[in-house]
Design a protein around this motif. Sequence first.
Motif, PDB file in Angstrom:
ATOM      1  N   LEU A  35       0.878  -1.200   0.016  1.00 26.15           N
ATOM      2  CA  LEU A  35      -0.077  -0.034   0.018  1.00 26.15           C
ATOM      3  C   LEU A  35       0.822   1.414   0.081  1.00 26.15           C
ATOM      4  N   ASP A  36       0.243   2.371  -0.754  1.00 24.50           N
ATOM      5  CA  ASP A  36       1.025   3.448  -0.669  1.00 24.50           C
ATOM      6  C   ASP A  36       0.130   4.658  -0.713  1.00 24.50           C
ATOM      7  N   GLU A  37       0.539   5.641  -0.178  1.00 24.10           N
ATOM      8  CA  GLU A  37      -0.290   7.044   0.244  1.00 24.10           C
ATOM      9  C   GLU A  37       0.552   8.101  -0.537  1.00 24.10           C
ATOM     10  N   GLU A  38       0.021   8.825  -1.480  1.00 22.38           N
ATOM     11  CA  GLU A  38       0.824   9.764  -1.905  1.00 22.38           C
ATOM     12  C   GLU A  38      -0.189  11.250  -1.652  1.00 22.38           C
ATOM     13  N   GLN A  39       0.586  12.292  -1.330  1.00 23.33           N
ATOM     14  CA  GLN A  39       0.016  13.653  -0.876  1.00 23.33           C
ATOM     15  C   GLN A  39       0.550  14.496  -1.963  1.00 23.33           C
ATOM     16  N   LYS A  40      -0.273  15.318  -2.613  1.00 17.79           N
ATOM     17  CA  LYS A  40      -0.033  16.292  -3.337  1.00 17.79           C
ATOM     18  C   LYS A  40      -0.444  17.755  -2.955  1.00 17.79           C
ATOM     19  N   GLU A  41       0.207  18.743  -2.673  1.00 18.40           N
ATOM     20  CA  GLU A  41      -0.430  19.979  -2.370  1.00 18.40           C
ATOM     21  C   GLU A  41      -0.960  20.859  -3.540  1.00 18.40           C
ATOM     22  N   LEU A  42      -2.231  21.044  -3.367  1.00 18.91           N
ATOM     23  CA  LEU A  42      -2.938  21.899  -4.705  1.00 18.91           C
ATOM     24  C   LEU A  42      -2.743  23.323  -4.640  1.00 18.91           C
ATOM     25  N   GLY A  43      -2.887  23.988  -3.306  1.00 20.16           N
ATOM     26  CA  GLY A  43      -2.889  25.363  -3.012  1.00 20.16           C
ATOM     27  C   GLY A  43      -3.083  25.672  -1.481  1.00 20.16           C
ATOM     28  N   ARG A  44      -2.549  27.077  -1.181  1.00 21.20           N
ATOM     29  CA  ARG A  44      -2.563  27.480   0.055  1.00 21.20           C
ATOM     30  C   ARG A  44      -3.313  28.861  -0.009  1.00 21.20           C
ATOM     31  N   ARG A  45      -4.033  29.296   0.977  1.00 19.90           N
ATOM     32  CA  ARG A  45      -4.596  30.635   1.036  1.00 19.90           C
ATOM     33  C   ARG A  45      -4.641  30.945   2.754  1.00 19.90           C
ATOM     34  N   GLN A  46      -4.769  32.166   2.869  1.00 22.54           N
ATOM     35  CA  GLN A  46      -4.883  32.909   4.192  1.00 22.54           C
ATOM     36  C   GLN A  46      -6.103  32.329   4.845  1.00 22.54           C
ATOM     37  N   ALA A  47      -6.312  31.841   6.045  1.00 20.49           N
ATOM     38  CA  ALA A  47      -7.613  31.514   6.628  1.00 20.49           C
ATOM     39  C   ALA A  47      -8.116  32.519   7.365  1.00 20.49           C
ATOM     40  N   PRO A  48      -9.347  32.736   8.058  1.00 23.24           N
ATOM     41  CA  PRO A  48      -9.647  33.667   8.909  1.00 23.24           C
ATOM     42  C   PRO A  48      -9.386  33.172  10.265  1.00 23.24           C
ATOM     43  N   GLY A  49      -9.142  34.330  11.077  1.00 22.96           N
ATOM     44  CA  GLY A  49      -9.045  33.837  12.473  1.00 22.96           C
ATOM     45  C   GLY A  49      -7.402  33.835  12.933  1.00 22.96           C
ATOM     46  N   SER A  50      -7.068  33.246  14.020  1.00 17.34           N
ATOM     47  CA  SER A  50      -5.815  33.300  14.519  1.00 17.34           C
ATOM     48  C   SER A  50      -5.512  32.026  15.245  1.00 17.34           C
ATOM     49  N   CYS A  51      -4.287  31.716  15.423  1.00 17.60           N
ATOM     50  CA  CYS A  51      -3.807  30.396  16.347  1.00 17.60           C
ATOM     51  C   CYS A  51      -4.133  30.694  17.596  1.00 17.60           C
ATOM     52  N   PRO A  52      -4.983  29.376  18.388  1.00 20.96           N
ATOM     53  CA  PRO A  52      -5.327  29.722  19.758  1.00 20.96           C
ATOM     54  C   PRO A  52      -3.879  29.461  20.517  1.00 20.96           C
ATOM     55  N   TYR A  53      -2.740  29.048  20.145  1.00 22.41           N
ATOM     56  CA  TYR A  53      -1.681  29.097  20.966  1.00 22.41           C
ATOM     57  C   TYR A  53      -0.510  30.026  21.070  1.00 22.41           C
ATOM     58  N   CYS A  54      -0.631  30.820  19.895  1.00 20.73           N
ATOM     59  CA  CYS A  54       0.473  31.709  19.864  1.00 20.73           C
ATOM     60  C   CYS A  54      -0.194  32.878  19.023  1.00 20.73           C
ATOM     61  N   ASP A  55      -1.258  32.914  18.534  1.00 24.35           N
ATOM     62  CA  ASP A  55      -2.049  34.373  18.024  1.00 24.35           C
ATOM     63  C   ASP A  55      -1.394  34.541  16.755  1.00 24.35           C
ATOM     64  N   GLY A  56      -0.867  33.514  15.931  1.00 23.84           N
ATOM     65  CA  GLY A  56      -0.293  33.721  14.617  1.00 23.84           C
ATOM     66  C   GLY A  56      -1.512  33.660  13.519  1.00 23.84           C
ATOM     67  N   LYS A  57      -0.935  33.767  12.312  1.00 22.19           N
ATOM     68  CA  LYS A  57      -1.734  33.599  11.315  1.00 22.19           C
ATOM     69  C   LYS A  57      -1.874  32.324  10.897  1.00 22.19           C
ATOM     70  N   VAL A  58      -3.015  31.936  10.444  1.00 20.86           N
ATOM     71  CA  VAL A  58      -3.642  30.696  10.226  1.00 20.86           C
ATOM     72  C   VAL A  58      -3.540  30.440   8.424  1.00 20.86           C
ATOM     73  N   GLU A  59      -3.180  29.436   8.104  1.00 19.08           N
ATOM     74  CA  GLU A  59      -2.999  29.104   6.733  1.00 19.08           C
ATOM     75  C   GLU A  59      -4.119  27.943   6.264  1.00 19.08           C
ATOM     76  N   ALA A  60      -4.624  27.780   5.106  1.00 20.33           N
ATOM     77  CA  ALA A  60      -5.409  26.639   4.851  1.00 20.33           C
ATOM     78  C   ALA A  60      -4.683  25.918   3.673  1.00 20.33           C
TER      79      ALA A  60
END
Length: 67
Positions: A7-32
């Motif tokens: 069995l094999d699993e391949e992951q390919k990134e399609l895209g990134r973008r800014q997500a609304p809100g902030s990180c609950p641990y460090c208040d940094g920016k969140v990306e989707a």
Amino acid sequence: MWHMLVLDEEQKELGRRQAPGSCPYCDGKVEAMDVEIQWKFCFLPMCFKIKRKFFCTSCARRLELYF
């Protein structure tokens, strides 16, 4: 008698973008990130999924979304 399961699993990134809100641990920016996941059995595609993963850009922590 030998049984071999390949069995094999391949992951390919399609895209990134800014997500609304902030990180609950460090208040940094969140990306989707949209990820294409494909499972293969003996080099034959079996399953195909597209998922969205969220992570913090400051602390690099993966964030989970709970409803």
